[in-house]
Each structure stands twice: as structure tokens, then as C-alpha cells.
Motif scaffolding. Structure first.
Motif, PDB file in Angstrom:
ATOM      1  N   ASN A  88       1.050  -1.039   0.068  1.00 31.67           N
ATOM      2  CA  ASN A  88       0.080  -0.179  -0.056  1.00 31.67           C
ATOM      3  C   ASN A  88       0.910   1.273  -0.065  1.00 31.67           C
ATOM      4  N   LYS A  91       2.350   1.908  -3.554  1.00 23.98           N
ATOM      5  CA  LYS A  91       1.427   2.423  -4.111  1.00 23.98           C
ATOM      6  C   LYS A  91       1.163   3.901  -3.942  1.00 23.98           C
ATOM      7  N   GLU A  92       1.195   4.018  -2.879  1.00 20.98           N
ATOM      8  CA  GLU A  92       0.944   5.875  -2.657  1.00 20.98           C
ATOM      9  C   GLU A  92       2.155   6.402  -3.221  1.00 20.98           C
ATOM     10  N   GLU A  97      -0.473   1.921 -11.987  1.00 22.84           N
ATOM     11  CA  GLU A  97      -1.141   0.806 -11.796  1.00 22.84           C
ATOM     12  C   GLU A  97      -0.088  -0.146 -11.361  1.00 22.84           C
ATOM     13  N   LEU A  98      -0.124  -0.785 -10.104  1.00 24.25           N
ATOM     14  CA  LEU A  98       0.712  -1.946  -9.615  1.00 24.25           C
ATOM     15  C   LEU A  98      -0.016  -2.998  -9.172  1.00 24.25           C
ATOM     16  N   SER A 117       4.318  -2.926 -12.208  1.00 27.79           N
ATOM     17  CA  SER A 117       3.462  -2.189 -13.111  1.00 27.79           C
ATOM     18  C   SER A 117       3.156  -2.715 -14.139  1.00 27.79           C
TER      19      SER A 117
END
Ligand code: AMP
Ligand code: ZN
Length: 195
Positions: A88, A91-92, A97-98, A117
């Protein structure tokens, strides 16, 4: 001291040359390399994949010596929860997109979760096996691994037949329904998805 004996002494002070480690231990070596480390926590190290198969490709590894997904049991669910928190955070830190997941038949030693990705646009992505290992069910998504472990208490080994059949799955774009004839065509096609 003569030049000769000085050289002799220097040699005897030099640490003995370490034996070359087997290639499958490469991740454990890379975990010690500051140039490859992206992030560290008390229990986890995130490294950059040395042969990235997409623009962003990290490997999340435990400090604890857990050799692979097949050594996991329910006692590891807390550690895996931390893998999820790290995912998480990663991702931030990125605006693409991962996906996070594990290869059903890993080749490298030490449990590792891929964070990759979806562009899959990288010179290191060369073969159909590379492609299918990230785009078929050979790639066990993080959530699915947690669900399987919670349900069964372990991760089942994939049969050789399933492994073979997944690796020979016809090529298909991961972002649309295009079915390329070969890898060069797929790699060319992937460029149309880049914003
Ligand atoms: P797998 O074991 O199939 O789940 O994948 C191993 C991953 O490790 C691949 O994505 C490789 O590109 C990557 N890799 C191989 N050797 C190294 C290394 N020495 N350091 C970092 N990543 C590596
Ligand atoms: Zn496409």
C-alpha cells in the motif's frame, strides 16, 4: 622489509576470496546492496528487481530466512499482512497501476513478492515465459495467496502439467483483447497503452 615480503604480508592480510554463491542465492546478496534497496522495515526489505520486467518492478522479502512460498504456514499471516502494508505504501509513492503477487514456481531462493507495474514495458522482458509468468494464473495475486494460506494452512505446489500449460498459453495483451503473433509484436503493441 623487502618488496617481496611486503607483498607476501599484504596477501596474507587480505580476506580469503569468498566462494562464488549459486545464482539462486542472488536475492539474498542483493538484500545487502544499498544501491538495490528501495525500502526497509523491521521485518522486511524491498529491493529493485535487477532485471525489471516493467517500468516499476520491486521485490518484497522478509529478513527472516523463509526459503519460498512452500514454507509458509498460518503463523506467517502477520508477516504477510506487513507485505500488504508495504505494498500500500509503495502504491502511494507511484502514480501508475501496480500489482503484487508471487510466482507459483519461484526460481530464486528466499520468499519474495513481486510488485510490478502493468505497463510491462522493459528491455528485460524478452520471452513468452517472462510474459506468461506475470499475466497468467502462474502469478498468484497477493490476496489469493493470503486466502489460500488462511483456508489450507499451506501453499500447494503446482503440477508440472499445469506449469507447462500456463507457460505455453498463447500471448494476449494484459490491457486489451489483442492477441499478438509473437513477442516483438506484443512489445510493439504495448507502447500504444503508454499514456
Ligand atoms: P521468481 O523467482 O521467478 O519469482 O523471480 C525472481 C526475480 O528475481 C526475477 O524477476 C529476476 O529478474 C530477479 N532477480 C534475479 N537475480 C536477481 C538479483 N541478483 N538481484 C535482484 N533481482 C534479481
Ligand atoms: Zn493491448
Amino acid at each position: 622489509m623487502s618488496k617481496r615480503s611486503l607483498e607476501k604480508e599484504e596477501n596474507s592480510n587480505r580476506p580469503a576470496k569468498e566462494p562464488k554463491k549459486h545464482w539462486s542465492l542472488g536475492l539474498v546478496e542483493s538484500m545487502k546492496d544499498p544501491k538495490l534497496i528501495y525500502k526497509e522495515t523491521k521485518n522486511i526489505i524491498v529491493i529493485k528487481d535487477k532485471y525489471p520486467k516493467a517500468k516499476i518492478h520491486y521485490l518484497v522479502l522478509p529478513r527472516e530466512e523463509i526459503s519460498s512460498i512452500f514454507k509458509l504456514n498460518k503463523s506467517h499471516l502477520d508477516l504477510l499482512e506487513e507485505f500488504g502494508s508495504v505494498f500500500n505504501t509503495i502504491k502511494e509513492e507511484h502514480d501508475c497501476e501496480l500489482r503484487a503477487g508471487f510466482h507459483a514456481v519461484p526460481s530464486m531462493h528466499r520468499l519474495h513478492m513481486h510488485v510490478i507495474s502493468t505497463d510491462m514495458n522493459s528491455p528485460c522482458l524478452k520471452t513468452k515465459i517472462h510474459w506468461n509468468s506475470f499475466t497468467t494464473s502462474f502469478f498468484i495475486l497477493y490476496e489469493d495467496l493470503i486466502n489460500n494460506l488462511t483456508k489450507d494452512g499451506c501453499i500447494e505446489k503446482m503440477s508440472n502439467e499445469t506449469h507447462k500449460s500456463l507457460m505455453s498459453t498463447p500471448l494476449k495483451c494484459n490491457q486489451c483483447s489483442f492477441e499478438p503473433k509473437n513477442m516483438p509484436q506484443l512489445k510493439q503493441h504495448l507502447l500504444i497503452h503508454i499514456k
